[in-house]
Motif scaffolding. Structure first.
Motif, PDB file in Angstrom:
ATOM      1  N   LEU A 180      30.673 -84.462  -3.285  1.00 22.82           N
ATOM      2  CA  LEU A 180      29.366 -84.484  -4.079  1.00 22.82           C
ATOM      3  C   LEU A 180      29.722 -85.424  -5.350  1.00 22.82           C
ATOM      4  O   LEU A 180      30.900 -85.274  -6.027  1.00 22.82           O
ATOM      5  CB  LEU A 180      28.759 -83.332  -4.357  1.00 22.82           C
ATOM      6  CG  LEU A 180      29.215 -82.344  -5.465  1.00 22.82           C
ATOM      7  CD1 LEU A 180      28.075 -81.289  -5.666  1.00 22.82           C
ATOM      8  CD2 LEU A 180      30.418 -81.727  -4.802  1.00 22.82           C
ATOM      9  N   ALA A 181      28.581 -85.872  -5.933  1.00 25.40           N
ATOM     10  CA  ALA A 181      28.873 -86.556  -7.117  1.00 25.40           C
ATOM     11  C   ALA A 181      27.834 -86.024  -8.024  1.00 25.40           C
ATOM     12  O   ALA A 181      26.881 -85.554  -7.971  1.00 25.40           O
ATOM     13  CB  ALA A 181      28.463 -87.956  -7.041  1.00 25.40           C
ATOM     14  N   VAL A 182      28.379 -85.666  -9.522  1.00 24.28           N
ATOM     15  CA  VAL A 182      27.488 -84.945 -10.496  1.00 24.28           C
ATOM     16  C   VAL A 182      27.491 -85.723 -11.662  1.00 24.28           C
ATOM     17  O   VAL A 182      28.494 -86.583 -11.989  1.00 24.28           O
ATOM     18  CB  VAL A 182      28.060 -83.481 -10.730  1.00 24.28           C
ATOM     19  CG1 VAL A 182      27.726 -82.497  -9.389  1.00 24.28           C
ATOM     20  CG2 VAL A 182      29.427 -83.359 -10.996  1.00 24.28           C
ATOM     21  N   ASN A 183      26.530 -85.406 -12.578  1.00 21.21           N
ATOM     22  CA  ASN A 183      26.743 -85.863 -14.149  1.00 21.21           C
ATOM     23  C   ASN A 183      27.283 -84.847 -15.006  1.00 21.21           C
ATOM     24  O   ASN A 183      27.757 -83.849 -14.431  1.00 21.21           O
ATOM     25  CB  ASN A 183      25.328 -86.504 -14.482  1.00 21.21           C
ATOM     26  CG  ASN A 183      24.286 -85.389 -14.893  1.00 21.21           C
ATOM     27  OD1 ASN A 183      24.739 -84.191 -14.491  1.00 21.21           O
ATOM     28  ND2 ASN A 183      22.921 -85.770 -14.759  1.00 21.21           N
ATOM     29  N   VAL A 184      27.354 -85.141 -16.096  1.00 18.75           N
ATOM     30  CA  VAL A 184      27.963 -84.358 -17.205  1.00 18.75           C
ATOM     31  C   VAL A 184      27.331 -82.958 -17.285  1.00 18.75           C
ATOM     32  O   VAL A 184      27.773 -82.106 -17.806  1.00 18.75           O
ATOM     33  CB  VAL A 184      28.132 -85.194 -18.687  1.00 18.75           C
ATOM     34  CG1 VAL A 184      26.813 -85.096 -19.277  1.00 18.75           C
ATOM     35  CG2 VAL A 184      29.071 -84.100 -19.552  1.00 18.75           C
TER      36      VAL A 184
END
Length: 281
Positions: free
Chosen positions: A120-124
């Motif tokens: 998965l990709a997440v932000n800060v």
């Protein structure tokens, strides 16, 4: 599966022009535990000039702001804050991930190419940006209210109504997550992370989880052990970030790729099937 969380405002450690630029420089220098002399030598200016900047007796140029930010490893969102405080326009754009062209394609390639393992990709702020099919299977079995965009991955994982009851080593994994967020908060000063940290620290361990913590383990080997219909699955993870980012969104993206920690987990993942698509809106 793509989500588009709110991009947030220019806040972070202090994203308003009300705080003088010199004060922001001083805060970042102290956050990095650096002396004026050390920073001035590394950034090729005199300690006297840096002192004048921090006290407001001198206003830094755009170039000087970038030199100081490079030396103090200031995230792009917070660099914009310094430019604004100095009376300049923000230096870095912030575009939604779907508008980032080749960067979006790169994320999709990593996620789909990692099948049948979860990714998965997440932000800060740990808001979910995208996930491959395998990860969606794990996230799909939690309370619907935790899946309302923007989905916070840590909340969805550790909340009592989330994945938490299925995490066999909940205490160990939560403590590991807490340490990660603390380090991230120290490095980025990102808005909302302090509240998120306090929240996940408050979550109780679900009944039936293994509270035994291996104190000899380090952050490189802490597994996530998940109870499933196919038995207990165990994962390690790796983290990928973009180098030399020039966009705020890209600077804040992290891709989490999970790997089977034992043969049984690898076999269970292979049984998920050949579908390798990453769903997009």
């Amino acid at each position: 599966m793509w989500h588009t969380p709110g991009s947030g405002n220019l806040s972070g450690m202090t994203m308003t022009a009300e705080v003088p630029v010199g004060e922001l420089v001083r805060r970042w220098r102290e956050r990095r535990r650096r002396s004026q002399l050390d920073v001035s030598i590394a950034a090729h200016l005199s300690a006297r000039h840096l002192s004048f900047i921090e006290t407001g007796r001198a206003r830094p140029s755009r170039e000087m702001i970038e030199r100081l930010c490079d030396e103090l490893d200031v995230p792009l969102r917070e660099r914009n804050a310094l430019h604004l405080a100095a009376g300049f326009a923000p230096a870095y754009r912030e575009r939604p991930l779907p508008d980032l062209g080749v960067a979006r394609s790169a994320v999709e390639t990593v996620l789909s190419g990692h099948e049948p393992n979860p990714a998965l990709a997440v932000n800060v702020r740990w808001e979910l940006l995208a996930a491959n099919r395998s990860m969606q299977l794990f996230l799909g079995d939690i309370a619907p209210e935790l899946l309302t965009p923007p989905v916070n991955v840590l909340r969805a994982t550790l909340h009592p109504d989330g994945l938490a009851p299925r995490i066999r080593n909940f205490t160990q994994w939560r403590d590991h997550a807490v340490r990660r967020v603390r380090r991230q908060l120290e490095r980025t000063a990102a808005e909302g992370l302090a509240d998120l940290l306090a929240e996940i620290e408050s979550y109780p361990a679900p009944a039936g989880t293994d509270d035994t913590v291996d104190t000899t383990a380090n952050d490189l080997v802490v597994p996530m052990r998940i109870a499933t219909d196919d038995g207990e699955l165990s994962f390690h993870y790796a983290l990928t970030v973009f180098g030399a980012a020039r966009d705020v969104t890209l600077d804040e993206i992290a891709i989490e790729t999970f790997f089977p920690a034992d043969d049984a987990t690898a076999a269970a993942l292979r049984a998920l099937g050949p579908d390798t698509e990453t769903a997009t809106p």
